[in-house]
Scaffold this motif. Structure first.
Motif, PDB file in Angstrom:
ATOM      1  N   GLU A  27       0.837  -1.205   0.000  1.00 29.93           N
ATOM      2  CA  GLU A  27       0.000   0.000   0.000  1.00 29.93           C
ATOM      3  C   GLU A  27       0.874   1.258   0.000  1.00 29.93           C
ATOM      4  O   GLU A  27       0.595   2.215  -0.726  1.00 29.93           O
ATOM      5  CB  GLU A  27      -0.935   0.012   1.212  1.00 29.93           C
ATOM      6  CG  GLU A  27      -2.054  -0.992   1.128  1.00 29.93           C
ATOM      7  CD  GLU A  27      -3.051  -0.677   0.028  1.00 29.93           C
ATOM      8  OE1 GLU A  27      -3.409   0.509  -0.137  1.00 29.93           O
ATOM      9  OE2 GLU A  27      -3.447  -1.614  -0.683  1.00 29.93           O
ATOM     10  N   LYS A  31       0.993   4.144  -2.973  1.00 29.46           N
ATOM     11  CA  LYS A  31       0.817   5.579  -2.727  1.00 29.46           C
ATOM     12  C   LYS A  31       2.039   6.357  -3.205  1.00 29.46           C
ATOM     13  O   LYS A  31       1.912   7.421  -3.824  1.00 29.46           O
ATOM     14  CB  LYS A  31       0.579   5.843  -1.245  1.00 29.46           C
ATOM     15  CG  LYS A  31      -0.776   5.374  -0.773  1.00 29.46           C
ATOM     16  CD  LYS A  31      -0.923   5.551   0.729  1.00 29.46           C
ATOM     17  CE  LYS A  31      -2.235   4.963   1.211  1.00 29.46           C
ATOM     18  NZ  LYS A  31      -2.370   5.024   2.657  1.00 29.46           N
ATOM     19  N   TYR A  32       3.216   5.826  -2.932  1.00 32.88           N
ATOM     20  CA  TYR A  32       4.464   6.462  -3.352  1.00 32.88           C
ATOM     21  C   TYR A  32       4.499   6.611  -4.874  1.00 32.88           C
ATOM     22  O   TYR A  32       4.790   7.684  -5.397  1.00 32.88           O
ATOM     23  CB  TYR A  32       5.636   5.624  -2.831  1.00 32.88           C
ATOM     24  CG  TYR A  32       6.997   6.107  -3.245  1.00 32.88           C
ATOM     25  CD1 TYR A  32       7.587   7.201  -2.625  1.00 32.88           C
ATOM     26  CD2 TYR A  32       7.710   5.458  -4.248  1.00 32.88           C
ATOM     27  CE1 TYR A  32       8.848   7.640  -2.992  1.00 32.88           C
ATOM     28  CE2 TYR A  32       8.962   5.886  -4.624  1.00 32.88           C
ATOM     29  CZ  TYR A  32       9.533   6.980  -3.994  1.00 32.88           C
ATOM     30  OH  TYR A  32      10.778   7.410  -4.359  1.00 32.88           O
ATOM     31  N   GLU A  34       1.986   6.549  -6.993  1.00 33.48           N
ATOM     32  CA  GLU A  34       0.942   7.470  -7.448  1.00 33.48           C
ATOM     33  C   GLU A  34       1.389   8.919  -7.288  1.00 33.48           C
ATOM     34  O   GLU A  34       1.194   9.740  -8.182  1.00 33.48           O
ATOM     35  CB  GLU A  34      -0.353   7.238  -6.659  1.00 33.48           C
ATOM     36  CG  GLU A  34      -1.071   5.965  -7.025  1.00 33.48           C
ATOM     37  CD  GLU A  34      -2.233   5.641  -6.083  1.00 33.48           C
ATOM     38  OE1 GLU A  34      -2.413   6.342  -5.053  1.00 33.48           O
ATOM     39  OE2 GLU A  34      -2.957   4.679  -6.380  1.00 33.48           O
ATOM     40  N   ARG A  63       5.034  14.764   0.930  1.00 33.47           N
ATOM     41  CA  ARG A  63       4.242  13.535   1.069  1.00 33.47           C
ATOM     42  C   ARG A  63       4.985  12.345   0.472  1.00 33.47           C
ATOM     43  O   ARG A  63       4.971  11.251   1.038  1.00 33.47           O
ATOM     44  CB  ARG A  63       2.873  13.719   0.403  1.00 33.47           C
ATOM     45  CG  ARG A  63       1.968  14.632   1.202  1.00 33.47           C
ATOM     46  CD  ARG A  63       0.646  14.949   0.545  1.00 33.47           C
ATOM     47  NE  ARG A  63      -0.100  13.767   0.129  1.00 33.47           N
ATOM     48  CZ  ARG A  63      -0.986  13.766  -0.855  1.00 33.47           C
ATOM     49  NH1 ARG A  63      -1.242  14.882  -1.520  1.00 33.47           N
ATOM     50  NH2 ARG A  63      -1.634  12.673  -1.162  1.00 33.47           N
ATOM     51  N   TRP A  67       6.034   8.869   2.529  1.00 36.65           N
ATOM     52  CA  TRP A  67       5.706   7.477   2.167  1.00 36.65           C
ATOM     53  C   TRP A  67       6.971   6.654   1.988  1.00 36.65           C
ATOM     54  O   TRP A  67       7.034   5.499   2.388  1.00 36.65           O
ATOM     55  CB  TRP A  67       4.841   7.421   0.909  1.00 36.65           C
ATOM     56  CG  TRP A  67       3.484   8.011   1.116  1.00 36.65           C
ATOM     57  CD1 TRP A  67       2.935   9.059   0.426  1.00 36.65           C
ATOM     58  CD2 TRP A  67       2.494   7.640   2.083  1.00 36.65           C
ATOM     59  NE1 TRP A  67       1.675   9.346   0.917  1.00 36.65           N
ATOM     60  CE2 TRP A  67       1.381   8.493   1.924  1.00 36.65           C
ATOM     61  CE3 TRP A  67       2.438   6.673   3.078  1.00 36.65           C
ATOM     62  CZ2 TRP A  67       0.237   8.401   2.714  1.00 36.65           C
ATOM     63  CZ3 TRP A  67       1.293   6.581   3.862  1.00 36.65           C
ATOM     64  CH2 TRP A  67       0.226   7.433   3.674  1.00 36.65           C
TER      65      TRP A  67
END
Length: 136
Positions: A27, A31-32, A34, A63, A67
């Motif tokens: 997950e 996220k990283y 994306e 952000r 991550w």
């Protein structure tokens, strides 16, 4: 060679928690990736000199760093227990063990209910062999 060697039983006992940790890593990696794609898109749009775009890009990069830091911390935590993540995408993990007194790596792939294979320390997942027994 390694600071700790697992028995097959010990390694198998970690799998329930390890499966959850691998899910968390996947997950985080998603996220990283994306956010990296968003950053690339925004950089390609260019800057118009406005502070707003620069501030948004700065926050986005913060952000991304967060991550990445989270992922590295979880991997470090596993490594401190002598559990080595080989592929987050594939969910591959190795555990040091000994067979006939020689170091090997028990290998587990996410989705397997127990560890059934091992490979030599300098071999890859593709060279894995069926586990018959592990030195206790």
């Amino acid at each position: 060679m390694f600071s700790y060697y697992f028995t097959l039983e010990e390694a198998n006992k970690t799998l329930e928690d390890l499966a959850e940790e691998m899910h968390v890593l996947q997950e985080l990696q998603l996220k990283y990736r994306e956010l990296l794609a968003v950053r690339l898109h925004r950089k390609q749009e260019g800057f118009d000199g406005s502070n707003t775009k620069e501030e948004k890009l700065f926050m986005l990069e913060a952000r991304i760093d967060f991550w990445e830091f989270q992922s590295r911390q979880l991997i470090k935590q596993l490594e401190s227990k002598s559990i080595f993540v080989k592929s987050i995408d594939q969910g591959l993990v190795d555990f040091p063990a000994k067979i006939d007194g020689s170091p090997v790596l028990l290998c587990w792939k996410q989705g397997e209910s127990e560890i059934l294979h091992y490979h030599g320390v300098f071999e890859t997942y593709k060279k894995r062999k069926k586990v018959n027994y592990i030195d206790e």
